[in-house]
Scaffold this motif. Sequence first.
Motif, PDB file in Angstrom:
ATOM      1  N   SER A 163      30.320  29.134  31.924  1.00  0.00           N
ATOM      2  CA  SER A 163      30.030  30.487  31.484  1.00  0.00           C
ATOM      3  C   SER A 163      28.526  30.716  31.440  1.00  0.00           C
ATOM      4  O   SER A 163      27.748  29.803  31.708  1.00  0.00           O
ATOM      5  CB  SER A 163      30.646  30.631  30.077  1.00  0.00           C
ATOM      6  OG  SER A 163      30.484  31.905  29.558  1.00  0.00           O
ATOM      7  N   LEU A 186      32.476  39.255  31.630  1.00  0.00           N
ATOM      8  CA  LEU A 186      33.698  38.554  32.049  1.00  0.00           C
ATOM      9  C   LEU A 186      33.815  37.216  31.343  1.00  0.00           C
ATOM     10  O   LEU A 186      34.919  36.767  31.017  1.00  0.00           O
ATOM     11  CB  LEU A 186      33.717  38.363  33.565  1.00  0.00           C
ATOM     12  CG  LEU A 186      33.917  39.612  34.417  1.00  0.00           C
ATOM     13  CD1 LEU A 186      33.852  39.259  35.897  1.00  0.00           C
ATOM     14  CD2 LEU A 186      35.228  40.303  34.083  1.00  0.00           C
ATOM     15  N   CYS A 187      32.682  36.561  31.107  1.00  0.00           N
ATOM     16  CA  CYS A 187      32.676  35.292  30.371  1.00  0.00           C
ATOM     17  C   CYS A 187      33.148  35.515  28.938  1.00  0.00           C
ATOM     18  O   CYS A 187      33.936  34.729  28.408  1.00  0.00           O
ATOM     19  CB  CYS A 187      31.286  34.664  30.390  1.00  0.00           C
ATOM     20  SG  CYS A 187      30.669  34.306  32.046  1.00  0.00           S
ATOM     21  N   ASP A 214      35.129  37.857  27.933  1.00  0.00           N
ATOM     22  CA  ASP A 214      36.574  38.098  28.015  1.00  0.00           C
ATOM     23  C   ASP A 214      37.336  36.784  28.163  1.00  0.00           C
ATOM     24  O   ASP A 214      38.362  36.571  27.502  1.00  0.00           O
ATOM     25  CB  ASP A 214      36.912  39.010  29.198  1.00  0.00           C
ATOM     26  CG  ASP A 214      36.390  40.429  29.036  1.00  0.00           C
ATOM     27  OD1 ASP A 214      35.977  40.813  27.918  1.00  0.00           O
ATOM     28  OD2 ASP A 214      36.396  41.164  30.048  1.00  0.00           O
ATOM     29  N   ALA A 215      36.843  35.899  29.025  1.00  0.00           N
ATOM     30  CA  ALA A 215      37.510  34.608  29.245  1.00  0.00           C
ATOM     31  C   ALA A 215      37.501  33.778  27.971  1.00  0.00           C
ATOM     32  O   ALA A 215      38.502  33.131  27.631  1.00  0.00           O
ATOM     33  CB  ALA A 215      36.829  33.858  30.386  1.00  0.00           C
ATOM     34  N   VAL A 272      40.189  35.028  25.622  1.00  0.00           N
ATOM     35  CA  VAL A 272      41.526  34.593  26.050  1.00  0.00           C
ATOM     36  C   VAL A 272      41.739  33.124  25.693  1.00  0.00           C
ATOM     37  O   VAL A 272      42.775  32.756  25.123  1.00  0.00           O
ATOM     38  CB  VAL A 272      41.730  34.815  27.567  1.00  0.00           C
ATOM     39  CG1 VAL A 272      43.010  34.148  28.048  1.00  0.00           C
ATOM     40  CG2 VAL A 272      41.744  36.301  27.883  1.00  0.00           C
ATOM     41  N   TYR A 315      38.512  31.519  38.713  1.00  0.00           N
ATOM     42  CA  TYR A 315      37.249  32.124  38.325  1.00  0.00           C
ATOM     43  C   TYR A 315      37.422  33.625  38.134  1.00  0.00           C
ATOM     44  O   TYR A 315      38.395  34.213  38.576  1.00  0.00           O
ATOM     45  CB  TYR A 315      36.137  31.807  39.337  1.00  0.00           C
ATOM     46  CG  TYR A 315      36.403  32.232  40.759  1.00  0.00           C
ATOM     47  CD1 TYR A 315      35.946  33.456  41.228  1.00  0.00           C
ATOM     48  CD2 TYR A 315      37.112  31.414  41.632  1.00  0.00           C
ATOM     49  CE1 TYR A 315      36.178  33.853  42.535  1.00  0.00           C
ATOM     50  CE2 TYR A 315      37.345  31.792  42.938  1.00  0.00           C
ATOM     51  CZ  TYR A 315      36.879  33.009  43.385  1.00  0.00           C
ATOM     52  OH  TYR A 315      37.119  33.398  44.677  1.00  0.00           O
ATOM     53  N   TRP A 316      36.463  34.198  37.424  1.00  0.00           N
ATOM     54  CA  TRP A 316      36.372  35.601  37.040  1.00  0.00           C
ATOM     55  C   TRP A 316      37.384  36.006  35.971  1.00  0.00           C
ATOM     56  O   TRP A 316      37.051  36.737  35.068  1.00  0.00           O
ATOM     57  CB  TRP A 316      36.450  36.551  38.221  1.00  0.00           C
ATOM     58  CG  TRP A 316      35.259  36.470  39.128  1.00  0.00           C
ATOM     59  CD1 TRP A 316      34.002  36.063  38.815  1.00  0.00           C
ATOM     60  CD2 TRP A 316      35.228  36.795  40.499  1.00  0.00           C
ATOM     61  NE1 TRP A 316      33.198  36.108  39.904  1.00  0.00           N
ATOM     62  CE2 TRP A 316      33.922  36.568  40.981  1.00  0.00           C
ATOM     63  CE3 TRP A 316      36.164  37.255  41.406  1.00  0.00           C
ATOM     64  CZ2 TRP A 316      33.528  36.795  42.279  1.00  0.00           C
ATOM     65  CZ3 TRP A 316      35.775  37.482  42.705  1.00  0.00           C
ATOM     66  CH2 TRP A 316      34.477  37.253  43.132  1.00  0.00           C
ATOM     67  N   ARG A 317      38.596  35.556  36.047  1.00  0.00           N
ATOM     68  CA  ARG A 317      39.625  35.869  35.049  1.00  0.00           C
ATOM     69  C   ARG A 317      40.426  34.598  34.728  1.00  0.00           C
ATOM     70  O   ARG A 317      40.629  33.754  35.598  1.00  0.00           O
ATOM     71  CB  ARG A 317      40.612  36.910  35.576  1.00  0.00           C
ATOM     72  CG  ARG A 317      39.977  38.201  36.013  1.00  0.00           C
ATOM     73  CD  ARG A 317      39.969  39.208  34.893  1.00  0.00           C
ATOM     74  NE  ARG A 317      39.448  40.493  35.365  1.00  0.00           N
ATOM     75  CZ  ARG A 317      38.478  41.140  34.756  1.00  0.00           C
ATOM     76  NH1 ARG A 317      37.927  40.655  33.679  1.00  0.00           N
ATOM     77  NH2 ARG A 317      38.055  42.287  35.224  1.00  0.00           N
ATOM     78  N   VAL A 318      40.903  34.516  33.493  1.00  0.00           N
ATOM     79  CA  VAL A 318      41.785  33.417  33.104  1.00  0.00           C
ATOM     80  C   VAL A 318      43.207  33.841  33.444  1.00  0.00           C
ATOM     81  O   VAL A 318      43.686  34.866  32.955  1.00  0.00           O
ATOM     82  CB  VAL A 318      41.677  33.109  31.594  1.00  0.00           C
ATOM     83  CG1 VAL A 318      42.658  32.014  31.204  1.00  0.00           C
ATOM     84  CG2 VAL A 318      40.248  32.713  31.225  1.00  0.00           C
ATOM     85  N   GLU A 319      43.856  33.070  34.299  1.00  0.00           N
ATOM     86  CA  GLU A 319      45.262  33.332  34.629  1.00  0.00           C
ATOM     87  C   GLU A 319      46.111  32.606  33.589  1.00  0.00           C
ATOM     88  O   GLU A 319      46.450  31.433  33.756  1.00  0.00           O
ATOM     89  CB  GLU A 319      45.571  32.837  36.033  1.00  0.00           C
ATOM     90  CG  GLU A 319      44.791  33.564  37.112  1.00  0.00           C
ATOM     91  CD  GLU A 319      45.097  33.004  38.488  1.00  0.00           C
ATOM     92  OE1 GLU A 319      46.294  32.964  38.856  1.00  0.00           O
ATOM     93  OE2 GLU A 319      44.143  32.589  39.163  1.00  0.00           O
ATOM     94  N   GLU A 320      46.422  33.313  32.504  1.00  0.00           N
ATOM     95  CA  GLU A 320      47.050  32.696  31.337  1.00  0.00           C
ATOM     96  C   GLU A 320      48.330  31.932  31.658  1.00  0.00           C
ATOM     97  O   GLU A 320      48.457  30.763  31.297  1.00  0.00           O
ATOM     98  CB  GLU A 320      47.371  33.749  30.282  1.00  0.00           C
ATOM     99  CG  GLU A 320      46.173  34.354  29.642  1.00  0.00           C
ATOM    100  CD  GLU A 320      46.565  35.366  28.583  1.00  0.00           C
ATOM    101  OE1 GLU A 320      47.402  35.031  27.707  1.00  0.00           O
ATOM    102  OE2 GLU A 320      46.039  36.488  28.635  1.00  0.00           O
TER     103      GLU A 320
END
Length: 82
Positions: free
Chosen positions: A8, A14-15, A17-18, A21, A61-66
């Motif tokens: 991060s 975006l960081c 947000d991650a 999550v 990357y960019w988003r956490v795929e939960e």
Amino acid sequence: MSRVVLISRDGCHLCDDAETVLDRILPGQWERVDVDSDVELERDYGDRVPVVLLDGAEHGYWRVEEARLLRDLARQPGEPRI
């Protein structure tokens, strides 16, 4: 070392947000590494933060795929991921 590491940087929305999550789904079970703290990290990930590593390998990357992250965490380290 944690199984989940978030690469991060400060000031990255975006960081943030991650991190939110990961705090929600894995409270206290992940580690944050500042991409700007190491030249190699900056070279490898600087333009794609946040980057999620699982067991030392890039998971996304960019988003956490939960759902995918939780599914892959249920597997033993070293077990193949789909």
